[in-house]
Design a protein around this motif. Structure first.
Motif, PDB file in Angstrom:
ATOM      1  N   TYR A  59       0.785  -1.232   0.000  1.00 47.74           N
ATOM      2  CA  TYR A  59       0.000   0.000   0.000  1.00 47.74           C
ATOM      3  C   TYR A  59       0.822   1.289   0.000  1.00 47.74           C
ATOM      4  CZ  TYR A  59      -3.619  -3.315   1.452  1.00 47.74           C
ATOM      5  OH  TYR A  59      -4.477  -4.376   1.526  1.00 47.74           O
ATOM      6  N   ARG A  60       2.104   1.196   0.279  1.00 51.37           N
ATOM      7  CA  ARG A  60       2.900   2.408   0.486  1.00 51.37           C
ATOM      8  C   ARG A  60       2.801   3.374  -0.685  1.00 51.37           C
ATOM      9  NH1 ARG A  60       7.562   0.009   1.714  1.00 51.37           N
ATOM     10  NH2 ARG A  60       6.869  -0.254   3.881  1.00 51.37           N
ATOM     11  N   ALA A  61       2.912   2.857  -1.888  1.00 51.66           N
ATOM     12  CA  ALA A  61       2.898   3.723  -3.068  1.00 51.66           C
ATOM     13  C   ALA A  61       1.497   4.230  -3.404  1.00 51.66           C
ATOM     14  CB  ALA A  61       3.471   2.969  -4.274  1.00 51.66           C
ATOM     15  N   HIS A  62       0.484   3.649  -2.781  1.00 48.39           N
ATOM     16  CA  HIS A  62      -0.906   3.972  -3.137  1.00 48.39           C
ATOM     17  C   HIS A  62      -1.650   4.696  -2.010  1.00 48.39           C
ATOM     18  CE1 HIS A  62      -0.104   1.271  -6.457  1.00 48.39           C
ATOM     19  NE2 HIS A  62       0.127   0.280  -5.615  1.00 48.39           N
ATOM     20  N   ARG A  63      -0.943   5.074  -0.965  1.00 50.42           N
ATOM     21  CA  ARG A  63      -1.582   5.638   0.222  1.00 50.42           C
ATOM     22  C   ARG A  63      -2.451   6.858  -0.106  1.00 50.42           C
ATOM     23  NH1 ARG A  63      -0.715   5.217   5.605  1.00 50.42           N
ATOM     24  NH2 ARG A  63       1.011   3.799   5.206  1.00 50.42           N
ATOM     25  N   GLU A  64      -1.952   7.744  -0.936  1.00 54.12           N
ATOM     26  CA  GLU A  64      -2.692   8.970  -1.251  1.00 54.12           C
ATOM     27  C   GLU A  64      -4.014   8.658  -1.953  1.00 54.12           C
ATOM     28  OE1 GLU A  64      -2.092  13.140  -3.765  1.00 54.12           O
ATOM     29  OE2 GLU A  64      -0.322  11.945  -3.183  1.00 54.12           O
ATOM     30  N   LYS A  65      -3.969   7.744  -2.922  1.00 56.79           N
ATOM     31  CA  LYS A  65      -5.193   7.359  -3.643  1.00 56.79           C
ATOM     32  C   LYS A  65      -6.188   6.678  -2.704  1.00 56.79           C
ATOM     33  CE  LYS A  65      -2.783   5.158  -6.795  1.00 56.79           C
ATOM     34  NZ  LYS A  65      -2.417   4.307  -7.950  1.00 56.79           N
ATOM     35  N   MET A  66      -5.678   5.820  -1.817  1.00 59.41           N
ATOM     36  CA  MET A  66      -6.554   5.113  -0.898  1.00 59.41           C
ATOM     37  C   MET A  66      -7.209   6.068   0.091  1.00 59.41           C
ATOM     38  SD  MET A  66      -4.176   1.750  -0.184  1.00 59.41           S
ATOM     39  CE  MET A  66      -5.364   0.907   0.871  1.00 59.41           C
ATOM     40  N   THR A  67      -6.425   7.009   0.611  1.00 57.07           N
ATOM     41  CA  THR A  67      -6.963   7.990   1.557  1.00 57.07           C
ATOM     42  C   THR A  67      -8.050   8.837   0.903  1.00 57.07           C
ATOM     43  OG1 THR A  67      -4.846   8.087   2.742  1.00 57.07           O
ATOM     44  CG2 THR A  67      -6.379   9.927   3.061  1.00 57.07           C
ATOM     45  N   GLU A  68      -7.800   9.265  -0.323  1.00 57.47           N
ATOM     46  CA  GLU A  68      -8.792  10.062  -1.060  1.00 57.47           C
ATOM     47  C   GLU A  68     -10.073   9.272  -1.267  1.00 57.47           C
ATOM     48  OE1 GLU A  68      -9.284  12.299  -5.412  1.00 57.47           O
ATOM     49  OE2 GLU A  68      -7.362  11.411  -4.835  1.00 57.47           O
ATOM     50  N   CYS A  69      -9.950   7.996  -1.595  1.00 53.19           N
ATOM     51  CA  CYS A  69     -11.123   7.154  -1.831  1.00 53.19           C
ATOM     52  C   CYS A  69     -11.913   6.939  -0.536  1.00 53.19           C
ATOM     53  CB  CYS A  69     -10.706   5.820  -2.426  1.00 53.19           C
ATOM     54  SG  CYS A  69     -12.088   4.784  -2.948  1.00 53.19           S
ATOM     55  N   ILE A  70     -11.212   6.715   0.570  1.00 54.10           N
ATOM     56  CA  ILE A  70     -11.880   6.516   1.857  1.00 54.10           C
ATOM     57  C   ILE A  70     -12.662   7.770   2.241  1.00 54.10           C
ATOM     58  CG2 ILE A  70     -11.486   6.221   4.340  1.00 54.10           C
ATOM     59  CD1 ILE A  70      -9.056   4.424   3.518  1.00 54.10           C
ATOM     60  N   GLU A  71     -12.051   8.927   2.027  1.00 55.63           N
ATOM     61  CA  GLU A  71     -12.742  10.190   2.329  1.00 55.63           C
ATOM     62  C   GLU A  71     -13.975  10.350   1.447  1.00 55.63           C
ATOM     63  OE1 GLU A  71      -9.705  13.088   1.760  1.00 55.63           O
ATOM     64  OE2 GLU A  71      -8.740  12.711   3.715  1.00 55.63           O
ATOM     65  N   ASN A  72     -13.864   9.932   0.202  1.00 51.42           N
ATOM     66  CA  ASN A  72     -14.993  10.003  -0.720  1.00 51.42           C
ATOM     67  C   ASN A  72     -16.113   9.061  -0.274  1.00 51.42           C
ATOM     68  OD1 ASN A  72     -16.528  10.703  -2.909  1.00 51.42           O
ATOM     69  ND2 ASN A  72     -15.286   9.619  -4.411  1.00 51.42           N
ATOM     70  N   MET A  73     -15.743   7.852   0.165  1.00 53.92           N
ATOM     71  CA  MET A  73     -16.734   6.905   0.676  1.00 53.92           C
ATOM     72  C   MET A  73     -17.515   7.498   1.838  1.00 53.92           C
ATOM     73  SD  MET A  73     -14.648   3.301   0.693  1.00 53.92           S
ATOM     74  CE  MET A  73     -14.156   2.461  -0.820  1.00 53.92           C
ATOM     75  N   GLU A  74     -16.813   8.215   2.710  1.00 54.18           N
ATOM     76  CA  GLU A  74     -17.453   8.771   3.901  1.00 54.18           C
ATOM     77  C   GLU A  74     -18.360   9.951   3.565  1.00 54.18           C
ATOM     78  OE1 GLU A  74     -14.063   9.510   6.351  1.00 54.18           O
ATOM     79  OE2 GLU A  74     -14.092   7.484   7.213  1.00 54.18           O
ATOM     80  N   LYS A  75     -18.044  10.659   2.504  1.00 61.12           N
ATOM     81  CA  LYS A  75     -18.869  11.794   2.083  1.00 61.12           C
ATOM     82  C   LYS A  75     -20.092  11.353   1.277  1.00 61.12           C
ATOM     83  CE  LYS A  75     -14.920  14.972   1.733  1.00 61.12           C
ATOM     84  NZ  LYS A  75     -14.055  15.705   0.768  1.00 61.12           N
ATOM     85  N   THR A  76     -20.001  10.176   0.676  1.00 61.53           N
ATOM     86  CA  THR A  76     -21.082   9.686  -0.183  1.00 61.53           C
ATOM     87  C   THR A  76     -22.188   9.066   0.668  1.00 61.53           C
ATOM     88  OG1 THR A  76     -19.468   9.210  -1.933  1.00 61.53           O
ATOM     89  CG2 THR A  76     -21.632   8.167  -2.119  1.00 61.53           C
ATOM     90  N   PRO A  77     -23.443   9.460   0.450  1.00 62.44           N
ATOM     91  CA  PRO A  77     -24.551   8.893   1.239  1.00 62.44           C
ATOM     92  C   PRO A  77     -24.654   7.373   1.047  1.00 62.44           C
ATOM     93  CG  PRO A  77     -25.269  10.855   0.058  1.00 62.44           C
ATOM     94  CD  PRO A  77     -23.906  10.498  -0.481  1.00 62.44           C
ATOM     95  N   TYR A  78     -24.870   6.680   2.130  1.00 62.57           N
ATOM     96  CA  TYR A  78     -25.066   5.228   2.065  1.00 62.57           C
ATOM     97  C   TYR A  78     -26.067   4.812   3.130  1.00 62.57           C
ATOM     98  CZ  TYR A  78     -21.983   4.835   6.161  1.00 62.57           C
ATOM     99  OH  TYR A  78     -21.439   4.951   7.421  1.00 62.57           O
ATOM    100  N   GLU A  79     -26.566   3.600   2.961  1.00 63.31           N
ATOM    101  CA  GLU A  79     -27.478   3.007   3.939  1.00 63.31           C
ATOM    102  C   GLU A  79     -26.785   1.807   4.564  1.00 63.31           C
ATOM    103  OE1 GLU A  79     -31.677   0.457   4.023  1.00 63.31           O
ATOM    104  OE2 GLU A  79     -31.042   1.475   2.178  1.00 63.31           O
TER     105      GLU A  79
END
Length: 323
Positions: A59-79
């Motif tokens: 994951y080291r080389a992909h940390r920035e992309k993963m963090t951005e995606c996690i933040e996006n998941m949290e902002k996106t409405p879900y049930e």
């Protein structure tokens, strides 16, 4: 008198032998329990926080992309949704709705993984294309109940239940795709011989292994430990303490028996699940199939390594098999 002494001597020898055998049995049982806790047991305190991305080569080389995606998941409405497994565990998932009548992808993560890390590619693809996605916490992971990870043996039944839940909720006309990474991939492949709902139109298996037994042996071999005795101890431990047999199912035989279309991914540099397993699954599959090998990708990071190739293959597969 001599006979009496001989009898007493034999009795003492018998007692010493019984004590020795009992000690050996208890020692072996203790070893088996230690192995069970190490390999299969995953209590709540050991479960990964999606925000704490490991500082590993994966994951080291992909940390920035993963963090951005996690933040996006949290902002996106879900049930938040849940089901009860066949053995009584409450399992949880996050349902992100897409456009009306769009396909639904049900995403399953890997061993000691999380929905966010392993589902990176599936989430981005669904969000970009208006698909719905249900991101599952596998048993003994995340919020879901359970302590034992069974490498797909029990998880395959959970996959079927999630597919049945989706089919009931969205109707028989909904197009459902099961997608998994590593253990999640093995689980969805093994679920296909359990009788999935008819609107499961395809399976996406990313770096899945051929069988639970095969990946356990491969892992022991990679650790340069004696495979045969340790594997037998692991199998015994699963049977005694987990009440399951790691040889009761295999993805390799499941894909030989299904007519559900399959899309296989595998990283060419996968050091956990050999790429040879991905190729073997592709060659064994009797249904319409496709294999995509990602250059430079290690285990479970094909989407992180070459997202464009990953997205193109997934979209092509889904569009080909929707009704």
């Amino acid at each position: 008198m001599e006979d009496f002494k001989e009898r007493r001597g034999e009795e003492r020898k018998g007692k010493v032998m019984l004590v020795g055998v009992t000690a050996l049995f208890l020692s072996a049982l203790g070893s088996a329990y230690g192995v069970y806790r190490t390999v299969f047991c995953h209590p709540q305190r050991k479960r990964r926080d999606v925000h704490r991305i490991p500082d590993s080569n994966l994951y080291r080389a992909h940390r920035e992309k993963m963090t951005e995606c996690i933040e996006n998941m949290e902002k996106t409405p879900y049930e938040e949704v849940s089901i009860i497994s066949e053995d009584g565990l409450r399992l949880y998932g996050k349902l992100y709705p897409g456009k009306k009548d769009a396909p639904l992808v049900i995403s399953f993560h890997g061993y000691h993984g999380t929905y966010a890390w392993d589902g990176f590619g599936f989430f981005k693809i669904c969000q970009s294309n208006g698909f719905s996605i249900l991101m599952v916490d596998e048993r003994a992971h995340g919020k879901s109940e359970g302590r034992a990870i069974t490498f797909g043996i029990r998880e395959r039944y959970d996959c079927r239940l999630w597919a049945e839940y989706a089919a009931k909720r969205f109707g028989e006309d909904a197009d459902i795709f099961l997608a998994g990474v590593s253990m999640g991939a093995a689980s969805v492949m093994m679920s296909c011989e359990l009788g999935l709902p008819g609107n499961v139109k395809g399976i996406i298996a990313d770096c899945g292994y051929t069988a639970p037994a095969a990946i356990i042996k491969e892992t022991v071999r990679a650790m340069k430990l004696p495979v045969k005795p340790l594997y037998q101890l692991i199998r015994i431990a699963a049977g005694i303490f987990g009440h399951f047999d790691i040889e009761e199912a295999a993805a390799l035989t499941a894909v030989e028996r299904t007519d559900i279309p399959m899309l296989f991914f595998h990283g060419k540099q996968d050091h956990v699940v050999p790429v040879s397993m991905g190729k073997a699954l592709y060659e064994a599959c009797k249904a319409p199939e496709e294999l995509v090998l990602i250059e430079g990708a290690d285990h479970a990071n094909s989407a992180l390594t070459d997202y464009a190739a990953y997205e193109n293959a997934v979209l092509r597969f889904i569009k080909r098999h929707v009704t």
